[in-house]
Design an enzyme around this catalytic site. Structure first.
Site, mmCIF file in Angstrom:
data_model
loop_
_atom_site.group_PDB
_atom_site.id
_atom_site.type_symbol
_atom_site.label_atom_id
_atom_site.label_comp_id
_atom_site.label_asym_id
_atom_site.label_seq_id
_atom_site.Cartn_x
_atom_site.Cartn_y
_atom_site.Cartn_z
ATOM 1 N N THR A 145 -7.893 -2.499 -0.485
ATOM 2 C CA THR A 145 -8.796 -1.353 -0.642
ATOM 3 C C THR A 145 -10.106 -1.740 -1.342
ATOM 4 O OG1 THR A 145 -6.853 0.031 -0.784
ATOM 5 C CG2 THR A 145 -8.897 0.985 -1.600
ATOM 6 N N GLY A 184 -3.440 -3.357 -7.613
ATOM 7 C CA GLY A 184 -2.362 -3.420 -8.607
ATOM 8 C C GLY A 184 -2.347 -4.756 -9.298
ATOM 9 N N GLU A 426 -1.080 3.536 0.774
ATOM 10 C CA GLU A 426 -0.467 2.908 1.956
ATOM 11 C C GLU A 426 -0.781 3.717 3.213
ATOM 12 O OE1 GLU A 426 0.806 0.035 1.751
ATOM 13 O OE2 GLU A 426 0.973 -0.079 -0.420
#
Lengths: 660, 660
Positions: A145, A184, A426
């Site tokens: 992303t 993350g 997702e």
């Protein structure tokens, strides 16, 4: 102060004489006795380890939450080594037994990174990089992303430009919106990243590809030159995770750090395209199937809490001196029982799809791609439908706990805070539905036999009128399912027709697609709903459960199906497929099912087998000792450390605040 | 790094040529130009005061959040004194201009306590206690809920026993479950409480009454003897508030601290009942009307954020080199535009009900109780319906922001976290619907003319078929409204008939009521939905707005009404009132409305006039400079204070974590 012990008796009473084996039911829920055994093993390794001190998390700062997470990461590494566990197995059960919000810091490391490498890495790349990850010699993450770009991958701005002189790729995030975002563990933890970037070679762009990039020194953990890393600030949940951003300025990596199993760049910079560009979808599709298990797991937790507490909480005197348990109210049963059924249904869907995914992967390895489009199309719809079903169910369970449901002592809010992310990560859910619809419409045009059964739905027109005449007919799964099939068939046909009409009316394909958006989402929802109900029915049917368990599951599955019709009567009444008398029958049947499920409701949630240590709920405690423990919980609150905190003093025309 | 400035241009373009006066629209939303003026005044007093530093709240600990709140309380006291403001006015606008989650610490003090005293206190009690509260010489709260008892007030266990010898009441919480719980500000802040307790005198219980109790010393703020106070721990939201618990052990208060305007206890202990026990409902009913304004306000904030951001966020190339704004997608319009309309509708409902409440209170003061049952019955349904409409709309707006909607920088999560409480506090929503249904069924039995129009719905059977033949017909508010009336009429009749059948079949009245629960809730929802749509239509009609504003509001109201039908087609198709062709017409009309609303969507949310300082959203900034400011926001995160936090080191067979 009189202590309240009646709550403990209340739950004991609910469990006094279960008419089915709770253990058998647990094994069905887990997907077999072997699965239950493995889950219990992982569970014991985690829950007996003092590093996993999730109970204390309520008052953690961001930094404390993050620190705890890093400790857990190290413990997981130790556990994997000591017990020589299979990493994939471990992660599958670790997700299910641990606490949401505190689990993800090695998801990237042990799952996303690994599966991307397995899928898209060359044998040499796999040989070099997988052991480093599995042995925790590096900490890996996955950077997709961007600040300005999410689900639309082709829009990414990060570039990897091949330099044939040095045989290197030069990585750049050339604009602010190209900044990698929502990554993350990139902020503080990861040493390596798989970076998705637009591949440029010989002055041409070949679209997004994956590159291995070391981001921090293995000596002192500082970011390497040209790489800017940072944390992205607080989120609605998952605040123990250091989601972060990454900016790249002319960072060079050797040519062999592009994953080249499918696409390749030769030494001189020539691009060799993949045999089938769809192959890159495999990893994300498999991951979406794993999500279905979590959809079930978190809904199971929420319904465990709400059902147990509702068997304790009493309200409104109905006879002198008698306040019923709130679980005895039909309105409460209407809130909760469909979600017990939903948790079982989602588990069945998850088991089925994971199993299908394994078989599909085997076929794909043999270069048989025939199932890939169907697998991707259906799992896109499932990702959206099941996350929404799970999240809305979790919130309904929370509200069913009344006022105390708003306290952190309830525990459902924590699940919700974290799991809500699943609706937008997702793949944003509306986009997921549209992808699924695109596949369904393609199937309308090109009928072919597909193993997940799409064609069976789309190519046999349903009968004109639902074949239900009495209450007994509502027990027949095939007949009940036919209502869902008819609805899916019609919704797909409506969307298809509408789209074609717009196109033949002169709309561009984009305009036609956009104007059909609501109908397209609708048809994907209807198909996916059918698929979930069908899978639930089938998995019960083909299980080798004894009659007593089978009876309970049959009731739950019929309840879920009828409740779904009752919630969407307008859809099912299309072309008068279902009539008003049948809707009335459904409502009577639902009440009958409620009264049958009521005596076993607590046992049905007990069978989810979620230990108190990971349920983290005062209201949902197994022993039911809710009020004593709520009081003890409250006393632990940090604001109770001092009795007097401030003193407001009025002095003639002014108010002062004194720190006491 | 190239900075992104196109977003600012994107919003400027949306605002370039508004076809209506935004200022007029703001005044309509506020309820008149006078209201806008007052709101802006309060807004300037608050937002220019440095104590209200809400922007910093993201990383506050509980203690910091609480401390900020106490400072705000002191500032409010100063502002009220300095500007000699009317307290009720101030609070009405203070709620609307301040930030949810940080506003409540004087709600009890300035509203609940005050209105209970005004309603139920004798003239002497009002004269003694109200100035102490208004001058902030004491800090007051209101203690109703108990650990084991919420909405069912008769079940409360706290007792106040009259001792004629000393002319005192003795207050006790005799069991653990009697502990007062969820009491705003009782843990740390309040010095006085209004305590709801079962009144015992002459060995007889006369049900719940209110008693004034000093809980902390005015000298050093320590709890008084016999009183145990504490904080109740973390919650899903409102964590700047010290909700707490209170236990009482033989605490004595003088006889004149029972509120005795209605019920009385004489010196010798005789009980004199109130003329009408329903009078105690007035305060809570008025408060529920205030909640409607907040339902609107928070939905307005969420839709402001989502609509502005959707006019900036671009996704998916539809022509080479062109990614449309997500607001151009019909699926996005379908998510957002009904909530813009919803925020306007809820404001209209709020204004109407607050005004009605004022007139009702005047009549009640003159001992005319004829409107009380209707006022209470309808506001119960409204409390449930409007909080749910608001909360689900807020969440849909958040999801419409995609991945970034999950970041705290979005700001909607914060609204949701806090406002979610409204679905279970001040009466749990299912119980609220059931109370409303009880009133509606009573009206079926006893038709009488009621000013809020219940009888008009229930006593004129609707026509057989909806009078809509073409798109133009869908512009007629009366005809559109008739669909809602027909649905409400039928749903009430169905519930009524079902209940009577069960009773005549031999069920006890409790069993019959319980089994009818789902239908009862349904009928209250259908009636309330009708009421909201009707009020929205009426308020637009009777406003003296210019044609351009009127046109926009008319479109929004038709959209809201048609969208509501489209979401509940099964209900409206009952007895074939609406047919499939009409549903198709509705869907075409909705798309037409979307294309009409699209060009003014940003202006419509601008008219809510929520300043950035209180919107607290990076995504929803007025200037649209989203990506630059997201990056700046992220850099401020506490975890970015250090670059290296931990170092994971692998030493042969073990993993160590080093604090860097």
């Amino acid at each position: 102060m009189a202590k309240n012990t009646t709550t403990v008796l209340d739950l004991r009473q609910e469990r006094s004489n279960p008419p089915f084996s709770i253990n058998d039911m647990t094994e069905f829920y887990d997907g077999g006795s072997e699965a239950t055994k493995k889950r219990k093993l992982i569970s014991s390794l985690i829950l007996n380890n003092p590093a996993f001190k999730w109970l204390e998390r309520h008052y953690w700062t961001r930094d404390e939450a993050y620190s705890s997470n890093v400790q857990c990461l190290a413990e997981v590494a130790k556990i994997l080594r000591k017990h020589k566990l299979n990493v994939d197995d471990f992660m599958h059960y670790y997700w299910l037994v641990s606490t949401i919000g505190e689990i993800v810091s090695f998801e990237m490391h042990l799952t996303t990174w690994k599966s991307a490498l397995q899928d898209q890495g060359t044998p040499e790349q796999r040989k070099k990089w997988l052991p480093l990850v599995e042995n925790f010699e590096i900490v890996a993450t996955y950077c997709q992303t961007e600040l300005g770009h999410g689900t639309f991958i082709r829009g990414f701005e990060t570039t990897a430009t091949y330099d044939p002189k040095t045989r290197e790729f030069i990585l750049n995030t050339p604009t602010l919106t190209a900044t990698k975002w929502w990554i993350g563990e990139v902020a503080k933890t990861a040493t390596h990243a798989l970076v998705m970037a637009q591949l440029w070679t010989q002055n041409k762009c070949y679209g997004p590809h994956l590159f291995i990039l070391q981001v921090r020194s293995l000596e002192d953990h500082t970011p390497l030159p040209g790489i800017t890393l940072g944390e992205m600030g607080d989120k609605f949940g998952y605040n123990s995770i250091d989601d972060g951003f990454m900016q790249l300025s002319n960072v060079r990596i050797p040519r062999d750090q592009m994953l080249m199993r499918h696409s390749k760049v030769t030494l001189d910079g020539s691009f060799i395209p993949p045999k089938n560009p769809r192959l890159t979808y495999v990893a994300i599709t498999l991951y979406r199937c794993q999500l279905l298990m979590l959809c079930s797991n978190y809904l199971a937790r929420a319904s465990t809490i709400a059902v147990r507490y509702s068997a304790i909480r009493r309200q409104t005197e109905t006879k002198p001196g008698y306040e019923p348990k709130v679980l005895d109210y039909v309105t409460q049963q209407n809130k909760l029982f469909p979600h017990i059924a939903g948790a079982y249904a989602l588990a069945c869907t998850g088991h089925y799809m994971i199993d299908f995914g394994k078989r599909a992967t085997e076929r794909i390895k043999l270069e048989d791609l025939s199932v890939l489009a169907e697998f991707h199309g259906i799992s896109s719809g499932l990702k959206a439908f099941c996350t929404e079903m799970s999240v809305s169910g979790i919130e309904e369970c929370r509200r069913a706990c009344g006022g105390h449901g708003y306290s952190s002592a309830c525990g459902i809010g924590h699940i919700y805070n974290n799991w809500l992310a699943s609706c937008t990560y997702e793949g944003e859910n509306t986009v997921m539905y549209l992808q699924s619809a695109k596949y369904l419409l393609r199937c309308v045009k090109n009928p072919k036999s597909a193993p997940l059964g799409v064609s069976a739905v789309l190519h046999n027109p349903p009968c004109k009128h639902w074949d239900i005449k009495n209450m007994q007919d509502l027990e027949k799964t095939n007949t009940v399912l036919e209502a869902y099939r008819a609805r899916a068939y019609k919704k797909v046909a409506i969307a298809d027709k509408y789209l074609r009409e717009l196109q033949s009316g002169g709309d561009t394909s984009y305009d036609a697609w956009n104007k059909s958006g609501i109908k397209l989402v609708d048809c994907a929802k209807a198909f996916t709903h059918y698929f979930v109900i069908k899978t639930f029915f089938n998995m019960i049917e083909k299980s080798r459960l004894g009659q007593s368990c089978h009876l309970q599951l049959h009731r739950l599955s019929i309840l879920l199906a009828l409740h779904g019709i009752d919630q969407n009567t307008g859809d099912f009444m299309l072309d008068n497929f279902i009539d008003f008398e049948q809707i009335k029958l459904i409502r009577v049947k639902i009440l009958e099912l409620f009264s049958e499920i009521r005596p076993v409701a607590v046992c049905l949630v007990d069978a989810f087998d979620i230990p108190d240590q990971t349920l983290l709920s005062v209201l949902g405690r197994y022993d039911g000792d809710v009020y004593n423990k709520l009081f003890e919980w409250a006393k632990e609150a940090p604001l109770n450390k001092t009795q007097v905190r401030y003193l407001l003093v009025v002095v003639i025309d002014c108010v002062f605040v004194y720190l006491a």
